[in-house]
Design an enzyme around this catalytic site. Structure first.
Site, PDB file in Angstrom:
ATOM      1  N   HIS A 522       0.825  -1.211   0.000  1.00 30.13           N
ATOM      2  CA  HIS A 522       0.000   0.000   0.000  1.00 30.13           C
ATOM      3  C   HIS A 522       0.858   1.260   0.000  1.00 30.13           C
ATOM      4  O   HIS A 522       0.592   2.205   0.752  1.00 30.13           O
ATOM      5  CB  HIS A 522      -0.951  -0.023   1.208  1.00 30.13           C
ATOM      6  CG  HIS A 522      -1.912  -1.167   1.169  1.00 30.13           C
ATOM      7  ND1 HIS A 522      -2.568  -1.631   2.272  1.00 30.13           N
ATOM      8  CD2 HIS A 522      -2.324  -1.961   0.139  1.00 30.13           C
ATOM      9  CE1 HIS A 522      -3.354  -2.649   1.927  1.00 30.13           C
ATOM     10  NE2 HIS A 522      -3.210  -2.870   0.641  1.00 30.13           N
TER      11      HIS A 522
HETATM   12  C1  FAD Z   1       0.642  -7.023  -5.167  1.00 28.35           C
HETATM   13  C2  FAD Z   1      -0.336  -5.954  -4.781  1.00 28.35           C
HETATM   14  C3  FAD Z   1      -1.518  -6.293  -4.125  1.00 28.35           C
HETATM   15  C4  FAD Z   1      -2.411  -5.309  -3.751  1.00 28.35           C
HETATM   16  N1  FAD Z   1      -3.605  -5.676  -3.192  1.00 28.35           N
HETATM   17  C5  FAD Z   1      -4.539  -4.720  -2.959  1.00 28.35           C
HETATM   18  C6  FAD Z   1      -5.846  -5.082  -2.516  1.00 28.35           C
HETATM   19  O1  FAD Z   1      -6.186  -6.265  -2.359  1.00 28.35           O
HETATM   20  N2  FAD Z   1      -6.741  -4.077  -2.289  1.00 28.35           N
HETATM   21  C7  FAD Z   1      -6.416  -2.769  -2.461  1.00 28.35           C
HETATM   22  O2  FAD Z   1      -7.261  -1.912  -2.201  1.00 28.35           O
HETATM   23  N3  FAD Z   1      -5.191  -2.406  -2.863  1.00 28.35           N
HETATM   24  C8  FAD Z   1      -4.255  -3.348  -3.151  1.00 28.35           C
HETATM   25  N4  FAD Z   1      -3.034  -2.971  -3.619  1.00 28.35           N
HETATM   26  C9  FAD Z   1      -2.727  -1.529  -3.738  1.00 28.35           C
HETATM   27  C10 FAD Z   1      -3.320  -0.846  -4.955  1.00 28.35           C
HETATM   28  O3  FAD Z   1      -3.442  -1.750  -6.026  1.00 28.35           O
HETATM   29  C11 FAD Z   1      -2.428   0.336  -5.366  1.00 28.35           C
HETATM   30  O4  FAD Z   1      -2.286   1.199  -4.262  1.00 28.35           O
HETATM   31  C12 FAD Z   1      -2.986   1.146  -6.525  1.00 28.35           C
HETATM   32  O5  FAD Z   1      -3.237   0.296  -7.607  1.00 28.35           O
HETATM   33  C13 FAD Z   1      -2.000   2.246  -6.933  1.00 28.35           C
HETATM   34  O6  FAD Z   1      -2.545   3.046  -7.984  1.00 28.35           O
HETATM   35  P1  FAD Z   1      -1.711   4.213  -8.653  1.00 28.35           P
HETATM   36  O7  FAD Z   1      -2.599   4.808  -9.680  1.00 28.35           O
HETATM   37  O8  FAD Z   1      -1.165   5.098  -7.600  1.00 28.35           O
HETATM   38  O9  FAD Z   1      -0.446   3.517  -9.332  1.00 28.35           O
HETATM   39  P2  FAD Z   1      -0.356   2.275 -10.444  1.00 28.35           P
HETATM   40  O10 FAD Z   1      -1.696   1.648 -10.491  1.00 28.35           O
HETATM   41  O11 FAD Z   1       0.775   1.508 -10.047  1.00 28.35           O
HETATM   42  O12 FAD Z   1      -0.175   3.062 -11.802  1.00 28.35           O
HETATM   43  C14 FAD Z   1       1.012   3.681 -12.215  1.00 28.35           C
HETATM   44  C15 FAD Z   1       1.165   3.472 -13.716  1.00 28.35           C
HETATM   45  O13 FAD Z   1       2.124   4.362 -14.245  1.00 28.35           O
HETATM   46  C16 FAD Z   1       2.980   3.682 -15.127  1.00 28.35           C
HETATM   47  N5  FAD Z   1       4.252   4.394 -15.129  1.00 28.35           N
HETATM   48  C17 FAD Z   1       5.113   4.548 -14.099  1.00 28.35           C
HETATM   49  N6  FAD Z   1       6.158   5.318 -14.459  1.00 28.35           N
HETATM   50  C18 FAD Z   1       5.969   5.639 -15.741  1.00 28.35           C
HETATM   51  C19 FAD Z   1       6.715   6.418 -16.663  1.00 28.35           C
HETATM   52  N7  FAD Z   1       7.857   7.016 -16.302  1.00 28.35           N
HETATM   53  N8  FAD Z   1       6.256   6.538 -17.932  1.00 28.35           N
HETATM   54  C20 FAD Z   1       5.081   5.950 -18.310  1.00 28.35           C
HETATM   55  N9  FAD Z   1       4.325   5.204 -17.453  1.00 28.35           N
HETATM   56  C21 FAD Z   1       4.759   5.067 -16.185  1.00 28.35           C
HETATM   57  C22 FAD Z   1       3.057   2.285 -14.529  1.00 28.35           C
HETATM   58  O14 FAD Z   1       3.525   1.356 -15.482  1.00 28.35           O
HETATM   59  C23 FAD Z   1       1.642   2.060 -14.059  1.00 28.35           C
HETATM   60  O15 FAD Z   1       0.825   1.530 -15.077  1.00 28.35           O
HETATM   61  C24 FAD Z   1      -2.116  -3.942  -4.013  1.00 28.35           C
HETATM   62  C25 FAD Z   1      -0.946  -3.604  -4.680  1.00 28.35           C
HETATM   63  C26 FAD Z   1      -0.063  -4.589  -5.082  1.00 28.35           C
HETATM   64  C27 FAD Z   1       1.190  -4.173  -5.813  1.00 28.35           C
END
Ligand code: FAD
Ligand code: NAG
Ligand code: NAG
Ligand code: NAG
Ligand code: NAG
Length: 583
Positions: A522
């Site tokens: 998280h």
């Molecule tokens: C293994 C795992 C299990 C989890 N289980 C749960 C759960 O059961 N329930 C829950 O609520 N949460 C869970 N989480 C947490 C939740 O999924 C994350 O907190 C959330 O998805 C994060 O969203 P975000 O938009 O911040 O980042 P992300 O969804 O990680 O999106 C970031 C995106 O940006 C892209 N990116 C990064 N840098 C660049 C760049 N320089 N150029 C172009 N693209 C780029 C990446 O490739 C990615 O697609 C889990 C997370 C993980 C990893």
């Protein structure tokens, strides 16, 4: 089964999936790739088609008069990411950034490696394409603290509630027809269902006997309690942000998704206005994408601070050391928050029953969650638990222990042995609002290098105390009728570092926590509103640049955080569409 053969089997399975990928079985679901070289003039450029980025891309492109460009480092979600039971196989593949924490010399010392794996999705949908499906909103206090930190009451729980409702398409008739139905939505993009297996019910009864609240719904303002959770699974298929928010609109003419392309720098003009981004395409070409209105960074809690720092936004001293010109001196990367997991095991009744054939459309084991308070007259939780039930299914325990988490091989062997001919409760315990902070830094000025990540886990002694109190509160469950009747007991692992401590003393639990820990994935709060962003998510000291993802939260919420990211992104889209232009 030993750990190395379990891991070897997992490798073979991953290899088979790679073959399957060549069949492109699910390609029809995803928006087609656009060439970075052929983009029109972009009104908005979103970095990352992850959890938040996919949502913002959908909402901004509702206006056919604007061109929305999305640059994503990864490609389409592979077939196996769609199948709920296969989530253990997704980390350490080509859809994971493969980040790891640094060895801090204190936490994570009794592990296969003296650091922690920090899986992070590099794929359409981002981490929602590899996450574990639990959909829990967190506590109203968590969001009221966002309002407080940002100085803007529109971030309070009450004011975010319409966005939670807007995001959801809840498919659970029971909850919809219950008193808390009004807290949920049925017109949103994100489809949710509920754990409906019966095995958790006897545990809920036992926790009730021990004075915990048993509820049907922890997402309706009253957070405390034990319950069967909601999942972002529908029709037996994963509901990532990509499948829920991009698939339905994949043919919109004004939405341009550029895949397998990594943004390396945000470009500014002489007035510190963001005018576009630099990126490297899948063919290795460096190109510039120009933007008229604004750039939105949704690259996640590790890559967003990295990209800001590479672009001159971050702590002056750190950027100076790497020879990066400073545009805005801000505490980027300094407030990393995460939920440290402590793994607990309870041994229940003997059973030689064959575990049911794995159903790929379901979360792999029957599960319940518990948000508990140590002080029973308190109205908000101190800790959260994710509980999975294994009935004579030690291979599943082995997979959880060694693939999903990466505990010491010796611990996993003990866990496997405990699960043979027995029902076992596997618990992931988190302190909801830890005090400890980690940080993210650049390793170098080279965008190809992974960031340096310190989790900071347990660096505040108060968190060790909170963990001990929470464990002691939770394991009172062994005094319940059900546990007594079946000889249920807490498993005191043989941990070399803790052998001189008598079990069930606070000193033992302190040692246990340090030896049985991992992350719950998280990662958040590395570019928070308040210090780095204003309350409209605009980066301070520059213009036409926003951050909208898990890094923007001022503080982590007391539960899993995906629902919080979704609501933040839904609100971000409205801020971008309807507030005055951020010039
Ligand atoms: C293994 C795992 C299990 C989890 N289980 C749960 C759960 O059961 N329930 C829950 O609520 N949460 C869970 N989480 C947490 C939740 O999924 C994350 O907190 C959330 O998805 C994060 O969203 P975000 O938009 O911040 O980042 P992300 O969804 O990680 O999106 C970031 C995106 O940006 C892209 N990116 C990064 N840098 C660049 C760049 N320089 N150029 C172009 N693209 C780029 C990446 O490739 C990615 O697609 C889990 C997370 C993980 C990893
Ligand atoms: C992560 O590791 C896997 C397995 O070693 C590899 O296939 C993949 O390319 C790696 N991801 C990145 C971003 O390097
Ligand atoms: C936030 O809360 C603290 C006390 O908890 C209070 O002193 C402060 O004024 C609050 N800030 C805002 C912006 O409401
Ligand atoms: C328990 O919570 C109640 C209600 O918030 C509070 O009044 C009381 O002081 C707390 N007790 C302890 C020991 O912290
Ligand atoms: C127990 O042993 C550990 C490791 O050998 C040591 O660090 C610790 O101080 C000992 N604790 C006690 C209470 O003796």
């Amino acid at each position: 089964m030993d750990v190395s053969s379990a891991l070897a089997t997992a490798q073979v399975v991953k290899g088979a999936f790679l073959v399957l990928t060549a069949l492109a079985l699910t390609t029809y679901k995803w928006p087609e790739n656009k060439n970075a070289e052929d983009l029109p003039v972009c009104d908005y450029t979103i970095v990352g088609a992850g959890t938040a980025g996919s949502i913002i891309a959908n909402r901004l492109s509702e206006d056919p008069g604007v061109n929305v460009c999305v640059i994503e480092a990864g490609g389409d979600p592979p077939f196996e990411s769609e199948i709920p039971s296969l989530f253990p196989y997704l980390p350490k593949t080509n859809i994971d950034w493969n980040f790891t924490s640094e060895d801090d010399g204190f936490s994570a010392q009794y592990r296969r490696n003296k650091y922690i794996d920090l899986p992070t999705g590099k794929v359409l949908g981002g981490s929602s394409t590899i996450h574990h499906f639990y959909h829990v909103r967190g506590d109203p206090n968590d969001y009221d603290d966002w309002a407080n930190a940002s100085g803007d009451d529109s971030w309070s729980w009450q004011n975010l509630l319409p966005y939670f409702i807007k995001s959801e398409n809840l498919e659970d008739e029971y909850i919809l027809n219950s008193e808390t139905g009004k807290y949920h939505g049925t017109n949103g993009y994100l489809r949710l269902t509920r754990e409906n297996r019966d095995l958790p019910l006897k545990y809920l009864k036992a926790f009730k006997e021990m004075g915990h609240k048993i509820v049907e719904d922890v997402n309706a303002g009253e957070t405390l309690g034990f319950t069967r959770p909601l999942f972002s699974i529908s029709g037996g298929v994963r509901q990532s942000s990509a499948s829920s928010y991009l698939t339905p609109i994949k043919d919109r003419q004004n939405l341009y998704i550029v895949k397998n392309t990594m943004v390396t720098k945000i470009i500014f003009d002489g007035n510190k206005q963001a005018t576009g981004v630099q990126c490297i395409t899948s063919d290795g070409n460096a190109i510039t994408i120009n933007t008229q209105k604004e750039v939105i960074i949704s690259a996640g809690a590790f890559n967003t601070p990295k990209l800001l720092m590479l672009s001159g936004i971050g702590p002056r001293h750190h950027l100076n050391n790497l020879g990066i010109e400073v545009l805005s001196d801000l505490p980027v990367g300094e407030n990393l928050q995460d939920h440290m997991a402590v793994i607990l095991i309870h041994k229940l009744e003997a059973t030689t029953e064959t575990p049911p054939a794995a159903d790929p459309t379901k979360f792999p084991l029957p599960t319940f969650i518990g948000l508990g308070a140590v002080n029973k007259s308190q109205s908000y939780p101190d800790y959260m638990t994710l509980n999975l039930i294994s009935r004579n299914y030690p291979a599943a325990l082995m997979q959880l222990c060694s693939s999903v988490f990466a505990l010491h091989d010796d611990v996993c062997s003990q866990m496997y042995a405990a699960g043979v001919d027995r029902e076992v409760l596997f618990t992931v315990m988190n302190v909801g609002r830890p005090i400890s902070r980690g940080h993210v830094e650049l390793r170098s000025a080279n965008p190809e290098d992974p960031p340096i990540i310190y989790t900071g886990f347990l660096s505040a002694n108060a968190d060790i105390i909170k963990n001990i109190d929470s464990i002691i509160d939770y394991i009172r469950i062994t005094e319940s009728d059900y546990f007594r009747n079946v000889g249920g007991e807490t498993m005191y692992f043989d941990l070399p570092n803790c052998r001189n401590l008598s079990s069930s003393t606070r000193a033992y639990w302190r040692c246990y926590i340090l030896n049985m820990m991992d992350t719950t994935f998280h990662y958040s709060s590395t570019c928070p509103m308040g210090s780095v962003l204003d309350s409209s998510l605009r980066v301070k000291g520059v213009s036409k640049l926003r951050v909208a993802d898990a890094s923007a939260m001022p503080n982590i919420v007391s539960s899993n955080i995906n629902a919080a990211v979704v609501v933040l992104a839904e609100k971000a889209a409205d801020l971008i569409k309807y507030s005055q232009p951020c010039a």
